[in-house]
Each structure stands twice: as structure tokens, then as C-alpha cells.
Design a protein around this motif. Sequence first.
Motif, mmCIF file in Angstrom:
data_model
loop_
_atom_site.group_PDB
_atom_site.id
_atom_site.type_symbol
_atom_site.label_atom_id
_atom_site.label_comp_id
_atom_site.label_asym_id
_atom_site.label_seq_id
_atom_site.Cartn_x
_atom_site.Cartn_y
_atom_site.Cartn_z
ATOM 1 N N LEU A 76 0.827 -1.208 0.000
ATOM 2 C CA LEU A 76 0.000 0.000 0.000
ATOM 3 C C LEU A 76 0.861 1.256 0.000
ATOM 4 O O LEU A 76 0.512 2.262 -0.622
ATOM 5 C CB LEU A 76 -0.927 0.004 1.217
ATOM 6 C CG LEU A 76 -2.152 -0.904 1.147
ATOM 7 C CD1 LEU A 76 -3.023 -0.695 2.368
ATOM 8 C CD2 LEU A 76 -2.960 -0.631 -0.115
ATOM 9 N N TYR A 77 1.982 1.179 0.697
ATOM 10 C CA TYR A 77 2.896 2.326 0.719
ATOM 11 C C TYR A 77 3.462 2.596 -0.671
ATOM 12 O O TYR A 77 3.698 3.757 -1.054
ATOM 13 C CB TYR A 77 4.030 2.062 1.715
ATOM 14 C CG TYR A 77 5.027 3.184 1.820
ATOM 15 C CD1 TYR A 77 4.670 4.405 2.375
ATOM 16 C CD2 TYR A 77 6.328 3.023 1.360
ATOM 17 C CE1 TYR A 77 5.591 5.439 2.472
ATOM 18 C CE2 TYR A 77 7.252 4.047 1.448
ATOM 19 C CZ TYR A 77 6.875 5.254 2.003
ATOM 20 O OH TYR A 77 7.790 6.280 2.095
ATOM 21 N N GLN A 78 3.665 1.535 -1.465
ATOM 22 C CA GLN A 78 4.201 1.696 -2.809
ATOM 23 C C GLN A 78 3.204 2.358 -3.756
ATOM 24 O O GLN A 78 3.593 3.105 -4.658
ATOM 25 C CB GLN A 78 4.602 0.331 -3.395
ATOM 26 C CG GLN A 78 5.702 -0.379 -2.630
ATOM 27 C CD GLN A 78 7.017 0.373 -2.661
ATOM 28 O OE1 GLN A 78 7.455 0.835 -3.711
ATOM 29 N NE2 GLN A 78 7.637 0.510 -1.498
ATOM 30 N N ILE A 79 1.908 2.094 -3.570
ATOM 31 C CA ILE A 79 0.915 2.583 -4.528
ATOM 32 C C ILE A 79 0.100 3.757 -3.998
ATOM 33 O O ILE A 79 -0.717 4.317 -4.728
ATOM 34 C CB ILE A 79 -0.055 1.452 -4.933
ATOM 35 C CG1 ILE A 79 -0.867 0.961 -3.734
ATOM 36 C CG2 ILE A 79 0.699 0.299 -5.572
ATOM 37 C CD1 ILE A 79 -1.923 -0.056 -4.092
ATOM 38 N N SER A 80 0.320 4.142 -2.711
ATOM 39 C CA SER A 80 -0.441 5.278 -2.171
ATOM 40 C C SER A 80 0.486 6.158 -1.348
ATOM 41 O O SER A 80 1.414 6.741 -1.887
ATOM 42 C CB SER A 80 -1.635 4.776 -1.338
ATOM 43 O OG SER A 80 -1.193 3.954 -0.269
ATOM 44 N N SER A 81 0.235 6.254 -0.066
ATOM 45 C CA SER A 81 1.065 7.079 0.808
ATOM 46 C C SER A 81 1.241 6.366 2.138
ATOM 47 O O SER A 81 0.516 5.422 2.469
ATOM 48 C CB SER A 81 0.393 8.438 1.057
ATOM 49 O OG SER A 81 -0.823 8.287 1.776
ATOM 50 N N GLN A 82 2.205 6.838 2.922
ATOM 51 C CA GLN A 82 2.475 6.217 4.212
ATOM 52 C C GLN A 82 1.271 6.349 5.135
ATOM 53 O O GLN A 82 0.912 5.403 5.845
ATOM 54 C CB GLN A 82 3.694 6.874 4.859
ATOM 55 C CG GLN A 82 4.008 6.328 6.253
ATOM 56 C CD GLN A 82 5.253 6.960 6.845
ATOM 57 O OE1 GLN A 82 6.247 7.136 6.153
ATOM 58 N NE2 GLN A 82 5.189 7.295 8.119
ATOM 59 N N ARG A 83 0.625 7.497 5.105
ATOM 60 C CA ARG A 83 -0.513 7.712 6.002
ATOM 61 C C ARG A 83 -1.672 6.781 5.651
ATOM 62 O O ARG A 83 -2.264 6.158 6.545
ATOM 63 C CB ARG A 83 -0.975 9.179 5.920
ATOM 64 C CG ARG A 83 -2.169 9.505 6.797
ATOM 65 C CD ARG A 83 -2.472 10.982 6.774
ATOM 66 N NE ARG A 83 -1.362 11.767 7.312
ATOM 67 C CZ ARG A 83 -1.370 13.092 7.414
ATOM 68 N NH1 ARG A 83 -2.420 13.783 6.990
ATOM 69 N NH2 ARG A 83 -0.344 13.720 7.923
ATOM 70 N N LEU A 84 -1.985 6.656 4.360
ATOM 71 C CA LEU A 84 -3.076 5.784 3.942
ATOM 72 C C LEU A 84 -2.752 4.324 4.223
ATOM 73 O O LEU A 84 -3.618 3.549 4.655
ATOM 74 C CB LEU A 84 -3.365 5.977 2.454
ATOM 75 C CG LEU A 84 -4.519 5.148 1.876
ATOM 76 C CD1 LEU A 84 -5.820 5.482 2.593
ATOM 77 C CD2 LEU A 84 -4.662 5.390 0.375
ATOM 78 N N ALA A 85 -1.498 3.938 3.992
ATOM 79 C CA ALA A 85 -1.094 2.555 4.241
ATOM 80 C C ALA A 85 -1.227 2.208 5.717
ATOM 81 O O ALA A 85 -1.716 1.128 6.075
ATOM 82 C CB ALA A 85 0.348 2.340 3.778
ATOM 83 N N GLN B 118 1.415 -6.357 -10.125
ATOM 84 C CA GLN B 118 1.599 -4.911 -10.222
ATOM 85 C C GLN B 118 3.016 -4.568 -10.680
ATOM 86 O O GLN B 118 3.221 -3.693 -11.523
ATOM 87 C CB GLN B 118 1.304 -4.275 -8.858
ATOM 88 C CG GLN B 118 1.532 -2.772 -8.781
ATOM 89 C CD GLN B 118 0.392 -1.987 -9.409
ATOM 90 O OE1 GLN B 118 -0.555 -2.586 -9.917
ATOM 91 N NE2 GLN B 118 0.492 -0.679 -9.381
#
Length: 291
Positions: A114-123, A161
Motif C-alpha cells: 500500500l505504501y508503494q501505490i499510495s502514501s504512508q498515512r493511507l497505508a 503490479q
Amino acid sequence: MRSIFIVVSCLVFLVYRSFPYLKTFYDGEKELFAYQNSRYVQGDKSSDILSDSRIYALKGYLFIDKNLPLTNFEPGHPPLASYFMGISNTFFGHPLWANIIAGSIFFLIFHWFLYQISSQRLATLALFTLIIQGLIYQQFIETYLDIYQLLFALIGIASFQYWWKGNRDIFLFICHISLGLMLSTKFFLSGIVLPISLNLGILAGNSLKKFLKFVFSIFFIIIGFGIGHLSFFIHNGSIVDFIRFQRYVLNWWAGSPIVPPFQMWDLVFLNRWHTWWGSGILSVPEWSPLW
């Protein structure tokens, strides 16, 4: 760094809560005796029904510790997760350790992906939302199959991915092997939607070259599925017999009691579980409005 600390802290918390369930030594012979005197074997002569989690752990004990042929036990779900449970019992004295290890690996990959495809906060938010789910906690205290299916599905999606973004074809190989392992964890009709969805995604991407690569490498899904049934080939060794066995499994599931498929939404939205063994409609303690 802070993100890694949060992930590790969550995992430590889950493992800590699992320790009370690991204090007792797993007695495979006692569980086998309970199974032989349950309704699974005795039919209407017995009122005892072993939980699914106990059956999965018992299969691991029989397949690994007792080297029981796969065809000598009721078919049900594929055996891969039970193999892990049996190996865990052999080396650590309890089959639940396999769930804890698989769950920990899943959460580490889940957060990283999730960190790879979004952001640290969202992950981190997604990780926390998942960890507080009762269903996830249940995977750390009982020997269920779902955490293994989640793990292999996630590895397949993450590998897909990477390959889709133009990385080496080795990731496509990893994707298909993982999907095959996923399908050998729970009855494959519940997971076949994932490789189909990935295939449709390639079609939507209008890349004929990638589509052909994906289709021609589907063979490795079959390889992964076969790896997940390793004890069958150790005892039988025939691909023809394996195909016949899978046909038998399909017939077994087709003859099992079922409820109308769309009643699952009654569970998802209203916590009303329509059971198939005559207990009517039950509520699920792990249910949450987040479902």
C-alpha cells in the motif's frame, strides 16, 4: 522508520494476544479420537461437531506427522494450509504458530504494498483498520485457512503490479505460482475470481503483448496448485489420478448442503448468518459495521 515501528508494534500486539492459546500442547491423537467419535464419522449416532479450525489442524497432524495419504481423509478444502499447520506442530509444538507467522508476513507485505501505490498515512490507516477487525484477530488464535489465502493472493497481486509496470517477467512467474498456491488453500471456486479479474484488467489495458504473456504463463498456476497438493503426488504420483481426485472433490462440494448464494449479503450488512447444518440464522461475534 515510524511506519515500520507502527507495523511491528501492531504485530507484536497480535502475537502477544495469541500466547494464551499456545500454552497448551497440541494432542493430535486426542483430536483424532474426537473426530472419529464425532458426527463426521458416526453420522446421526453422535451429536458432536468439530469446528472447522480443529479439522484443519487435525489434517495437518495426519498429513505431516502420520504421513496419511490425502485421499484417506474427507476432501473438503485443499490441504496446503494444513501442511503448514502440521509442519508448525512438528517443529514448534502447536499448529497455530503457522497462522501467526503467515499473518505477520501478510501484514508486512500489505503495508509495504500500500505504501508503494499510495502514501504512508493511507497505508498505516488501512493496516490499523484491518488489524482491529475481529476476523483478522481470529486468524491469530484459531487455525483457520483465510490468512493463508490472503497472503498468497496479496503476493500474487503485488507481483502482478510489479510486472505490469514493466519489470522483469519473473514477477509474472511469481504471480501465477502464488495464485496457484492460493487456489490450493481454500476450495478453488472461491478464489478463481482473482486470476480472472487480473486477466480482465490486462484486456482493459489494451496491451496484446502482455495479455498473451499472461495467458501463456497461466500454466504456472496449475504448477502452484499441484505444489499445494504435494502429499497426493508423494503417495499416488499420477497426474491422471490427480485430475480424477479433483473431479471427486468437485462432486463432493456439489453434493454438500448449501444456501442461496445471495444470502451472504444478509451476513455482510445485517450480521445474519444462514447456516447449512440446521441451526437456523446465527450472528457472528466478529462482525463489524466496517464490513
